[in-house]
Design a protein around this motif. Structure first.
Motif, PDB file in Angstrom:
ATOM      1  N   ALA A  96       0.953  -1.260  -0.030  1.00 52.64           N
ATOM      2  CA  ALA A  96       0.167  -0.006   0.077  1.00 52.64           C
ATOM      3  C   ALA A  96       1.075   1.411  -0.004  1.00 52.64           C
ATOM      4  CB  ALA A  96      -1.040  -0.103   1.246  1.00 52.64           C
ATOM      5  N   LEU A  97       1.970   1.224   0.718  1.00 55.28           N
ATOM      6  CA  LEU A  97       2.957   2.344   0.775  1.00 55.28           C
ATOM      7  C   LEU A  97       3.781   2.657  -0.707  1.00 55.28           C
ATOM      8  CD1 LEU A  97       4.656   2.210   4.260  1.00 55.28           C
ATOM      9  CD2 LEU A  97       2.798   3.723   3.362  1.00 55.28           C
ATOM     10  N   LEU A  98       3.670   1.383  -1.566  1.00 57.33           N
ATOM     11  CA  LEU A  98       4.363   1.839  -2.852  1.00 57.33           C
ATOM     12  C   LEU A  98       3.754   3.016  -3.638  1.00 57.33           C
ATOM     13  CD1 LEU A  98       4.689  -1.801  -4.339  1.00 57.33           C
ATOM     14  CD2 LEU A  98       6.646  -0.167  -3.587  1.00 57.33           C
ATOM     15  N   ALA A  99       2.514   3.385  -3.388  1.00 58.35           N
ATOM     16  CA  ALA A  99       1.700   4.553  -4.257  1.00 58.35           C
ATOM     17  C   ALA A  99       2.637   5.868  -3.516  1.00 58.35           C
ATOM     18  CB  ALA A  99       0.315   4.600  -3.848  1.00 58.35           C
ATOM     19  N   TYR A 100       3.102   5.863  -2.338  1.00 56.97           N
ATOM     20  CA  TYR A 100       3.330   7.006  -1.734  1.00 56.97           C
ATOM     21  C   TYR A 100       5.271   7.069  -2.123  1.00 56.97           C
ATOM     22  CZ  TYR A 100      -0.925   7.096   0.443  1.00 56.97           C
ATOM     23  OH  TYR A 100      -2.269   7.091   0.624  1.00 56.97           O
ATOM     24  N   LYS A 101       5.731   6.396  -2.978  1.00 57.23           N
ATOM     25  CA  LYS A 101       7.076   6.217  -3.171  1.00 57.23           C
ATOM     26  C   LYS A 101       7.169   6.689  -4.522  1.00 57.23           C
ATOM     27  CE  LYS A 101       8.466   2.758   0.085  1.00 57.23           C
ATOM     28  NZ  LYS A 101       9.252   1.363   0.085  1.00 57.23           N
ATOM     29  N   TYR A 102       8.459   7.128  -4.880  1.00 59.12           N
ATOM     30  CA  TYR A 102       8.927   7.092  -6.252  1.00 59.12           C
ATOM     31  C   TYR A 102       8.198   8.340  -7.000  1.00 59.12           C
ATOM     32  CZ  TYR A 102      10.334   2.339  -4.959  1.00 59.12           C
ATOM     33  OH  TYR A 102      10.825   1.271  -4.192  1.00 59.12           O
ATOM     34  N   LYS A 103       7.658   9.270  -6.418  1.00 58.75           N
ATOM     35  CA  LYS A 103       6.754  10.154  -7.140  1.00 58.75           C
ATOM     36  C   LYS A 103       7.186  11.500  -6.518  1.00 58.75           C
ATOM     37  CE  LYS A 103       2.551   7.638  -8.281  1.00 58.75           C
ATOM     38  NZ  LYS A 103       1.415   7.503  -8.056  1.00 58.75           N
ATOM     39  N   GLU A 104       7.097  12.391  -7.270  1.00 54.33           N
ATOM     40  CA  GLU A 104       7.927  13.684  -6.751  1.00 54.33           C
ATOM     41  C   GLU A 104       6.584  14.505  -5.764  1.00 54.33           C
ATOM     42  OE1 GLU A 104       9.249  18.122  -8.444  1.00 54.33           O
ATOM     43  OE2 GLU A 104       9.270  16.214  -9.772  1.00 54.33           O
ATOM     44  N   LYS A 105       5.664  14.486  -5.955  1.00 51.31           N
ATOM     45  CA  LYS A 105       4.519  14.879  -5.383  1.00 51.31           C
ATOM     46  C   LYS A 105       3.339  13.853  -4.671  1.00 51.31           C
ATOM     47  CE  LYS A 105       4.859  19.426  -6.413  1.00 51.31           C
ATOM     48  NZ  LYS A 105       4.271  20.793  -6.933  1.00 51.31           N
ATOM     49  N   VAL A 106       3.216  13.571  -3.466  1.00 53.02           N
ATOM     50  CA  VAL A 106       2.193  12.603  -3.163  1.00 53.02           C
ATOM     51  C   VAL A 106       1.055  12.969  -2.092  1.00 53.02           C
ATOM     52  CG1 VAL A 106       3.947  10.779  -3.408  1.00 53.02           C
ATOM     53  CG2 VAL A 106       3.956  11.932  -1.050  1.00 53.02           C
ATOM     54  N   ALA A 107       0.000  12.459  -2.149  1.00 57.46           N
ATOM     55  CA  ALA A 107      -1.054  12.806  -1.552  1.00 57.46           C
ATOM     56  C   ALA A 107      -0.653  12.511  -0.042  1.00 57.46           C
ATOM     57  CB  ALA A 107      -2.249  12.066  -1.854  1.00 57.46           C
TER      58      ALA A 107
END
Length: 123
Positions: A96-107
């Motif tokens: 579930a935390l993969l969506a919050y990694k590897y991106k510049e801006k996250v929610a």
């Protein structure tokens, strides 16, 4: 000179002192190796507990406002705390935390994900 004929030849006397020395040296070496092994095991156990304690302290003080830092910190330090009982929970949270990694801006983190993380840490 005829009276000196009663001198007898040298007699071999069994001397086992070298064998005793080798056995004593072996026993002392064996005891030193055992003491070193048990000392090493105790040191490793203490070191492992220190690693777990450090990881748990870092995870308990997570800042859930910074979702990217939380995701990376949890993934890195929660590995130390994983055992057979909570391995499935860890994989679910990590996925579930993969969506919050590897991106510049996250929610921001979702409240149910924060609850799962806190339940995993028993906070």
């Amino acid at each position: 000179m005829d009276t000196l004929k009663d001198i007898k030849p040298l007699v071999d006397i069994a001397d086992h002192s070298f064998t005793y020395l080798l056995v004593l040296l072996f026993v002392v070496l064996l005891m030193a190796l055992l003491a070193g092994y048990f000392g090493w095991k105790k040191f490793q156990l203490k070191r492992r507990n220190d690693k777990k304690r450090k990881a748990l302290n870092l995870l308990k003080n997570l800042d859930f406002n910074d979702s990217k830092l939380t995701a990376y910190t949890f993934s890195r330090y929660a590995n130390v705390l994983v055992n057979d009982n909570n391995a499935v929970d860890f994989e679910k949270i990590n996925t579930a935390l993969l969506a919050y990694k590897y991106k510049e801006k996250v929610a921001q983190l979702e409240p149910d994900l924060i609850k799962k993380i806190k339940d995993f840490l028993h906070v």
